[in-house]
Every structure is written in structure tokens, then in C-alpha cells.
Design a protein around this motif. Structure first.
Motif, PDB file in Angstrom:
ATOM      1  N   SER A 505       5.859 -14.477  -8.521  1.00  0.00           N
ATOM      2  CA  SER A 505       4.646 -14.406  -9.341  1.00  0.00           C
ATOM      3  C   SER A 505       3.729 -13.221  -9.088  1.00  0.00           C
ATOM      4  N   ASN A 506       3.840 -12.533  -7.941  1.00  0.00           N
ATOM      5  CA  ASN A 506       2.776 -11.599  -7.553  1.00  0.00           C
ATOM      6  C   ASN A 506       3.166 -10.138  -7.713  1.00  0.00           C
ATOM      7  N   GLY A 507       4.135  -9.848  -8.547  1.00  0.00           N
ATOM      8  CA  GLY A 507       4.489  -8.460  -8.796  1.00  0.00           C
ATOM      9  C   GLY A 507       5.349  -7.871  -7.690  1.00  0.00           C
ATOM     10  N   SER A 508       5.472  -6.543  -7.704  1.00  0.00           N
ATOM     11  CA  SER A 508       6.346  -5.833  -6.771  1.00  0.00           C
ATOM     12  C   SER A 508       5.542  -5.140  -5.685  1.00  0.00           C
ATOM     13  N   LEU A 509       6.243  -4.746  -4.641  1.00  0.00           N
ATOM     14  CA  LEU A 509       5.618  -3.984  -3.565  1.00  0.00           C
ATOM     15  C   LEU A 509       5.130  -2.636  -4.075  1.00  0.00           C
ATOM     16  N   ALA A 510       5.840  -2.036  -5.025  1.00  0.00           N
ATOM     17  CA  ALA A 510       5.402  -0.757  -5.586  1.00  0.00           C
ATOM     18  C   ALA A 510       4.024  -0.887  -6.217  1.00  0.00           C
ATOM     19  N   ALA A 511       3.796  -1.968  -6.973  1.00  0.00           N
ATOM     20  CA  ALA A 511       2.485  -2.179  -7.585  1.00  0.00           C
ATOM     21  C   ALA A 511       1.418  -2.442  -6.528  1.00  0.00           C
ATOM     22  N   ALA A 512       1.769  -3.186  -5.479  1.00  0.00           N
ATOM     23  CA  ALA A 512       0.792  -3.472  -4.421  1.00  0.00           C
ATOM     24  C   ALA A 512       0.409  -2.204  -3.670  1.00  0.00           C
ATOM     25  N   LEU A 513       1.374  -1.286  -3.452  1.00  0.00           N
ATOM     26  CA  LEU A 513       1.058  -0.041  -2.761  1.00  0.00           C
ATOM     27  C   LEU A 513       0.211   0.885  -3.625  1.00  0.00           C
ATOM     28  N   ARG A 514       0.426   0.844  -4.933  1.00  0.00           N
ATOM     29  CA  ARG A 514      -0.404   1.666  -5.821  1.00  0.00           C
ATOM     30  C   ARG A 514      -1.841   1.163  -5.850  1.00  0.00           C
ATOM     31  N   GLY A 515      -2.013  -0.124  -5.541  1.00  0.00           N
ATOM     32  CA  GLY A 515      -3.355  -0.693  -5.541  1.00  0.00           C
ATOM     33  C   GLY A 515      -3.675  -1.338  -6.871  1.00  0.00           C
ATOM     34  N   ARG A 516      -4.314  -2.470  -6.816  1.00  0.00           N
ATOM     35  CA  ARG A 516      -4.700  -3.190  -8.017  1.00  0.00           C
ATOM     36  C   ARG A 516      -6.213  -3.254  -8.083  1.00  0.00           C
ATOM     37  N   SER A 517      -6.724  -3.224  -9.276  1.00  0.00           N
ATOM     38  CA  SER A 517      -8.177  -3.223  -9.445  1.00  0.00           C
ATOM     39  C   SER A 517      -8.766  -4.508  -8.874  1.00  0.00           C
ATOM     40  N   GLY A 518      -9.802  -4.334  -8.093  1.00  0.00           N
ATOM     41  CA  GLY A 518     -10.494  -5.480  -7.520  1.00  0.00           C
ATOM     42  C   GLY A 518      -9.874  -6.047  -6.273  1.00  0.00           C
ATOM     43  N   GLN A 519      -8.733  -5.519  -5.849  1.00  0.00           N
ATOM     44  CA  GLN A 519      -8.080  -6.036  -4.657  1.00  0.00           C
ATOM     45  C   GLN A 519      -8.187  -5.020  -3.530  1.00  0.00           C
ATOM     46  N   PRO A 520      -8.517  -5.477  -2.312  1.00  0.00           N
ATOM     47  CA  PRO A 520      -8.591  -4.551  -1.179  1.00  0.00           C
ATOM     48  C   PRO A 520      -7.198  -4.104  -0.749  1.00  0.00           C
ATOM     49  N   ALA A 521      -7.180  -3.043   0.051  1.00  0.00           N
ATOM     50  CA  ALA A 521      -5.905  -2.550   0.564  1.00  0.00           C
ATOM     51  C   ALA A 521      -5.285  -3.585   1.501  1.00  0.00           C
ATOM     52  N   MET A 522      -3.953  -3.568   1.571  1.00  0.00           N
ATOM     53  CA  MET A 522      -3.254  -4.545   2.404  1.00  0.00           C
ATOM     54  C   MET A 522      -3.533  -4.284   3.878  1.00  0.00           C
ATOM     55  N   PRO A 523      -3.892  -5.311   4.650  1.00  0.00           N
ATOM     56  CA  PRO A 523      -4.059  -5.137   6.096  1.00  0.00           C
ATOM     57  C   PRO A 523      -2.701  -4.976   6.772  1.00  0.00           C
TER      58      PRO A 523
END
Length: 721
Positions: A505-523
Motif C-alpha cells: 500500500s505505501n508505494g516504492s522505495l524510489a518514491a520514498a527517497l524522492r520525498g513526499r509532500s508533508g512527510q519528513p525524511a526517513m530516520p
């Protein structure tokens, strides 16, 4: 008259002394030592040292020279000399040893000859000495072992001779020792390796070392790269103590004269057969040559026939011959039997229900190719994948026979026993286009029960290979792991091939590394969870069967994340299914085309069969993106303005080269890692360890890369030691 010649002679000597005094006053002692190196260079084809002028007051402005301020001195001191790959010929002068604050001397990839001056040991601040790929000869100076801060020593690719000095144990800070491709000989000294507790890489390959392998090499508990002893003349048995090496270590013992049974302990039990090749006297797993049991009784013979074995010997031989055949028969029968029985049952069931099917009920009745990827308008899957009828057909209508014939040969086979649904339910469910690729279009389909699944349409064609497709799908479905996307069903017909998988449900790692609006960077903790889970899933793919599966397409876009950022590897077996199905995908479906995550050997013609080492390299690039925060999408000039030390654009392979070069130049870790991680000071040791692992995974030589199981074990131990 006799005093006049003496007067002119005295005037000449006074002028010479004055010139020397002015020169000494203009140039610092460090500059004079560097001029000695310039004068020792016989040829400088690239004019790399042309700007080293004795008339300058400050050598810190010379190309290749770096300086730093020292509190007790009024002038800056030279801390680094780097003139690699300039084609310099000549020798290394002993005057460089007078650079007491020199930290890094980098003269690799030139044509320097002569001995390594023992006086370099006087440069007591030296931490890195890179002299590889020159023409240096003579022994390794024992005095180098007295350098108290030496961490990196690379003398490979020269003509050095003699033995390894026993004083090597004095280099307590040594992390990297590479002496490969020389003429060193004799036995490798023992009892020095426990003192090198921080050694992370040891390469003694392609020399003339002989004698046994020192057992105390197993005490190198910090080793994270390759222990390379290949292509020497080592003899005797492999010490079982090598099994005590850490899980991240990889061995290379090829091309020696080793003998006996390979110990199956620790790290030694996880090595591939290539590690032990070209040792004719070795036996045991993972090699195919069995070890002879010296305690076994000699074979008995029939009295009636002196040329035949006893019944017991015949039975044993027969069992050995039939064992591989039984395995093949069982595997083929299992795959083909399940596929055929399932296909027959589904075919018989749906043949009875064909007459009750209606047309497509959604408003957008479009054929495949007209819908837009990522569209939010739902439509039933039947509308996407099958031609809708032009009008409501009657029983005698012209289109009824064609539609029935097209659907009669379709087969939906469920391969996940814990999940069941009907073909009609699947085809009528709401479908959303998630994306397109050369391997087809991906849809999100919500079933009647509310459970979402992912459906991939592979393409058209391949009408004659249903059995092969079914067998391959069954084999892929048997690979079950929490970090691998599960294949739940497949649909096969002459015109359509669909794969039904679980939906993440939460998309791909590529999208998470690009950053999503309103979401902080991954710890860092989240990144480690993703790295560990991906490594575990990939190791399971590699180890789950004797078939030696390969993913072949590891990249951030194929690592999907759930709501808790647990990774799930997708598209496993997809290339193989497309090949077996023989479909026309519109993009050629050529392995490696446009994929910058494949290793160098996969991008050279002719491209060989994918190997598990390909996956290790690709995973190493994914690790580097997790560590640096750099992705190909972020490699733009705008991004580079905030990270001035990084190149303006990098593909994945360039990222690996940049990180490796940065470590050689001993840049601060803060320049390499993602700025979002700068606040997590307590994790810097873990980040450094993972950087070292990523560089080991992205070695250019496939044999130098660790196994995926070794990588997974190492990540499990990071932060828990």
C-alpha cells in the motif's frame, strides 16, 4: 696583482651563498622536500609538476598539494600529496620522509621505479600510502610497519619481492592492506594477525606465497571485505579457524595447492564453489568431488566374476546414479501435475459459466493502450484487457462465437492456497492503472470482498507455451518470504497473460527517497529496517531452492513499502515469465536496457546469463542511495547547490565510484551521507559499517562481492555487536 684572482673567487662564492640563502628563505622545508620529488621525476608527459616553482613562497598552492595550519608553526604544513595517473617516471626520493605532517601520499598509476625508500617511516603522521600500479621493486620496507597511524597501505601492481615483514604487526591501526600482483614469496608470517584487530580488507593474491595458510587469519574479526589469497602456492589443509571470520567476510582461495576436506564451519560453510576452484586436491562441499573415507573397507568381489562389485557396492552406485534423476522427476511432476490438474479443473468450471457472462459494465469501455497510467477513473479489468462487444449480442449474433472462443481458452489458476476468488469476480472488479513499463501495465484491482490485489498484464502472443508458463509460475509461487511480494494467481490465454499478486500500500522505495509532500525524511532506523528486510528477502530468493534463483532487476522502484515501511521485493521472476510466455511487450524486454543498477559485466556485449552476484551489486547501489539520499531523479544542478561537494548529476554506477573515491581521499563522513542523517550522531558507526558493506557489494570483480546471505547476516549484526 696576485690578490685580484682571489678577490673575484671570493666574490663568486659569496654570490652563490647569497642565492641559496634567498632560496631557502623563500621556500619552506616542506617545499624543498617536494622539489626533491620533482627533480627525481625523469619524465612528466602531462606537465603535472610544471607549476612546482622554487620561486614560490608557499608550496600549498601547487597542484596536488594540500596543507593545513599547525598551531606551533608560523606557516602551513603539507598534509597530502596526490599526483596519480600522470605517467610520471623516475623514483621516489627519501626526502619525502621529512614531511612530518604528511597524512596521505597518493602516487598510484604512474611509472615510478626503484625501491620504496625506508625513510618514509619518518613521516609519522602518514595514514594512507597509495603506490599501486607503478614499477617499484625491491622488498616491502620493514620500517613502514613502524608508522603509528598507518590505516591504508596499497602497494599492488608492482614488482616487489621478498617476504612480508614480520614487523607488520606493529601497524595496529591498519584497516586496508593490499599487496596483490607482485612477486612476494615465502610463507606468510603467523602470530601477527591478532594484533591487526581493525583490519577490514586483506589482499595477498597473485604472488608467490607458499606454505600453509596461517590459522590466526581467522582472528581478523573486523574483516568486512575479501580475504583474497588466490593465485599463490599455498599448500596444506584449509584451517578451520577461518570459519571464525565475521559474516561479512568473503574468501577467495582459488589457484593454490590446497588439499584435504573443506571445513564446514562458520563462514566456510556459506562460501560458493568458485571460492575453492583450481585446487585439485580439495574435496567435499561445496565442490562436487567427494572425499574418500580412509577408514572404509575395500570393495568385495564376487567369486564367480572377478570384474563385478558386490551387491552392496552395486546398490550404492545405483543410488548415486539415480538420485539426481529422482530429484528432476519429482520437480517436473510436481510443477506440471499441479499446473495441468488446476488448468483442467478451472477450464471445466468456467466452460459451464461462459453463457451467463455479461458485457463490461463500466462506462469507459476502452481497449488496452488508450487508458492513461495513473488515472483515477476506475474501470473493470475486463474493459482494460478484453475487447468489449459493440452491441448486446444475440445468441445468433456474429460476435458471440468470437467472444466465446476467446474466453473459452482462458484459465485462472490460484497458486496461493490461503486466497481464493473467481475469474468473473476479478474481471468485473474496479481497476485503477498504477503504471506502465516495457513489461506491461500494472493495475490495482479491488475485489468484491474489499481486498486489493495487483494485476499485471504481460502482453500479447505466446499462444503455444502454456505448460511452460504454468510450470514457471508455480515455481515462483513456491518462493514464500515476508519480504517478497507473493504471487497469488495467474491467468493464461492465447491473447492475455495476467499475474495477480498481493497489493503493497505505501508505494516504492524510489518514491520514498524522492520525498513526499508533508512527510519528513526517513530516520536511520527506518532505513536500516528497509535494508535488512530487502537483504533477507533477496537472500531467501537465492537460497530457497537448488535452482539458484536470480532476481535480476533489483532497484528502488522494485522495493515496495507497507504502512510500517517494511520492504517487499516485487517483480521476482517477471523477466523469466515474459521469456517463457513469448509475449510481445512493445519494449523489447531486453534485460539491462536502461537499467543503471546492473553491474558492469551485465552491460557488456555479449550479455551472459544473470547471476546472483548481479543482485548483490544492485543491492549495494540501493544501499548507497539509502545512505546518501541520492537518487537519479535527485541528481540535478538544483540539488547540487545544497551539496556542493557532490557531482551535479550521478547515475547509480557514478554514485558508487564517487563514494569509493571519497573514502580513498578520506573525506569526512558528513559529506557522503544524507544531510537528513546529520542529527543522528549516535548512528555514525552503523552508517560507516553499512558504507563499507555497500562498497564490498559494488566491487567491479564479481568474485570479490559477498554472498547475499553474508550481506544479510552482516546487516543483522550492525548495531547489535
Amino acid at each position: 696583482m696576485s690578490l685580484r684572482p682571489c678577490f673575484f673567487l671570493l666574490l663568486f662564492f659569496s654570490s652563490s651563498v647569497a642565492v641559496q640563502v634567498r632560496l631557502s628563505a623563500a621556500l619552506s622545508p616542506d617545499g624543498l622536500a617536494l622539489l626533491a620529488f620533482k627533480f627525481a621525476v625523469a619524465a612528466d608527459p602531462g606537465a603535472a609538476l610544471a607549476a612546482w616553482d622554487e620561486g614560490d613562497a608557499d608550496p600549498c598552492l601547487w597542484p596536488g598539494v594540500s596543507c593545513a595550519a599547525v598551531p606551533s608553526f608560523s606557516y602551513p604544513r603539507v598534509v597530502a600529496v596526490s599526483v596519480p595517473g600522470k605517467g610520471l617516471t623516475g623514483y621516489i626520493p627519501s626526502e619525502l620522509g621529512s614531511l612530518s605532517f604528511l597524512r596521505r601520499l597518493n602516487l598510484h598509476s604512474n611509472s615510478l621505479s626503484g625501491f620504496i625508500p625506508p625513510q618514509l617511516s619518518e613521516a609519522t603522521s602518514l595514514r594512507a600510502l597509495y603506490l599501486y600500479s607503478n614499477n617499484l621493486s625491491g622488498p616491502v620496507p620493514p620500517s613502514l610497519c613502524d608508522l603509528p597511524r598507518l590505516q591504508n597501505l596499497d602497494l599492488s601492481g608492482n614488482a616487489l619481492s621478498g617476504a612480508i615483514p614480520a614487523r607488520l604487526g606493529n601497524c595496529r591501526q591498519l584497516k586496508k592492506l593490499i599487496l596483490s600482483d607482485n612477486r612476494l614469496s615465502g610463507e606468510v608470517p603467523a602470530k601477527i594477525w591478532p594484533q591487526l584487530s581493525g583490519l577490514m580488507q586483506l589482499d595477498l593474491s597473485r604472488n608467490n606465497f607458499s606454505g600453509p595458510i596461517p590459522p590466526d587469519l581467522g582472528s581478523l574479526r573486523s574483516l568486512s571485505g575479501v580475504l583474497n589469497l588466490s593465485h599463490n602456492a599455498f599448500s596444506g589443509e584449509i584451517p578451520s579457524s577461518l570459519g571464525n571470520l565475521p559474516p561479512a567476510a568473503t574468501l577467495d582461495l582459488r589457484g593454490n595447492d590446497l588439499s584435504g576436506k573443506i571445513p564446514r564451519v562458520g563462514v566456510l560453510s556459506n562460501q560458493e564453489s568458485t571460492v575453492f576452484l583450481d585446487n585439485p586436491k580439495l574435496c567435499g562441499l561445496p565442490l562436487l568431488s567427494p572425499c574418500k573415507d580412509p577408514s572404509a573397507a575395500p570393495p568385495t568381489w564376487h567369486r564367480s566374476s572377478p570384474l563385478s562389485y558386490s551387491d552392496q557396492g552395486e546398490d550404492q552406485a545405483r543410488r548415486k546414479r539415480l538420485k539426481p534423476g529422482k530429484i528432476i522427476i519429482i520437480a517436473v511432476a510436481d510443477a506440471v501435475g499441479v499446473a495441468v490438474i488446476g488448468a483442467v479443473l478451472v477450464y471445466a468450471y468456467w466452460k459451464l459459466r461462459l453463457t451467463s457472462r455479461g458485457g463490461c459494465s463500466c462506462s469507459r469501455k476502452t481497449k488496452l493502450g488508450r487508458e492513461e497510467a495513473g488515472g483515477n477513473e476506475p474501470c473493470c479489468l475486463r474493459c482494460f484487457c478484453f475487447s468489449p462487444p459493440a452491441a448486446a449480442p444475440s445468441e445468433e449474433g456474429p460476435n458471440s462465437d468470437g467472444a466465446a472462443a476467446e474466453e473459452e481458452e482462458g484459465h485462472l489458476v490460484a497458486v496461493d492456497k490461503g486466497f481464493s476468488f473467481e475469474l468473473d469476480e476479478l474481471l468485473r472488479a474496479s481497476a485503477y492503472v498504477l503504471g506502465k513499463s516495457s513489461l506491461g501495465i500494472v493495475y490495482k484491482v479491488v475485489l468484491r470482498s474489499g481486498v486489493p490485489v495487483t494485476v499485471r498484464r504481460l502482453g500479447e502472443g505466446g499462444a503455444q507455451r502454456r505448460k511452460e508458463f504454468a510450470a514457471e509460475a508455480q515455481a515462483i509461487a513456491r518462493v514464500r518470504h515476508p519480504n517478497v511480494v507473493r504471487l497469488r494467481a495467474y491467468y493464461w490465454s492465447s491473447d492475455e497473460k495476467l499475474l495477480v499478486s498481493e497489493f503493497i500500500s505505501n508505494g516504492s522505495l524510489a518514491a520514498a527517497l524522492r520525498g513526499r509532500s508533508g512527510q519528513p525524511a526517513m530516520p536511520w532506523a527506518t532505513r536500516m529496517r528497509i535494508a535488512r528486510g530487502t537483504a533477507q528477502g533477496l537472500a531467501h530468493i537465492h537460497e530457497c531452492s537448488s535452482r539458484k534463483f536470480v532476481h535480476g532487476e533489483i532497484r528502488p522502484s522494485n522495493v515496495l513499502l507497507d504502512g510500517e515501511f517494511n520492504p517487499h521485493i516485487s517483480d521476482f521472476g517477471l523477466r523469466r515469465l515474459v521469456h517463457v510466455a513469448g509475449v510481445f511487450d512493445g519494449g523489447g524486454a531486453v534485460l539491462g536496457r536502461g537499467n543503471g543498477y546492473l553491474p558492469p559485466e551485465a552491460q557488456q556485449a555479449p550479455v551472459g546469463k544473470p547471476t546472483q552476484k548481479w543482485d548483490v551489486y544492485s543491492f549495494g547501489l540501493v544501499l548507497l542511495e539509502l545512505l546518501t539520499g541520492r537518487t537519479p531523479e535527485l541528481s540535478s544542478p538544483c540539488r547540487a547547490t545544497t551539496l556542493s561537494s557532490r557531482p551535479p548529476s550521478m547515475d547509480p554506477a557514478e554514485l558508487a565510484r564517487w563514494v569509493r573515491k571519497s573514502f580513498e581521499e578520506e573525506r569526512p563522513l558528513a559529506e557522503l551521507m544524507d544531510p537528513a542523517l546529520h542529527r543522528e550522531q549516535e548512528a555514525k558507526k552503523e552508517i560507516l559499517s553499512v558504507f563499507q558493506l555497500a562498497m564490498a557489494c559494488t566491487e567491479l570483480n564479481p568474485e570479490s562481492r559477498p554472498r547475499m546471505k553474508t550481506v544479510s547476516d552482516f546487516l543483522e549484526n550492525v548495531g547489535r555487536r
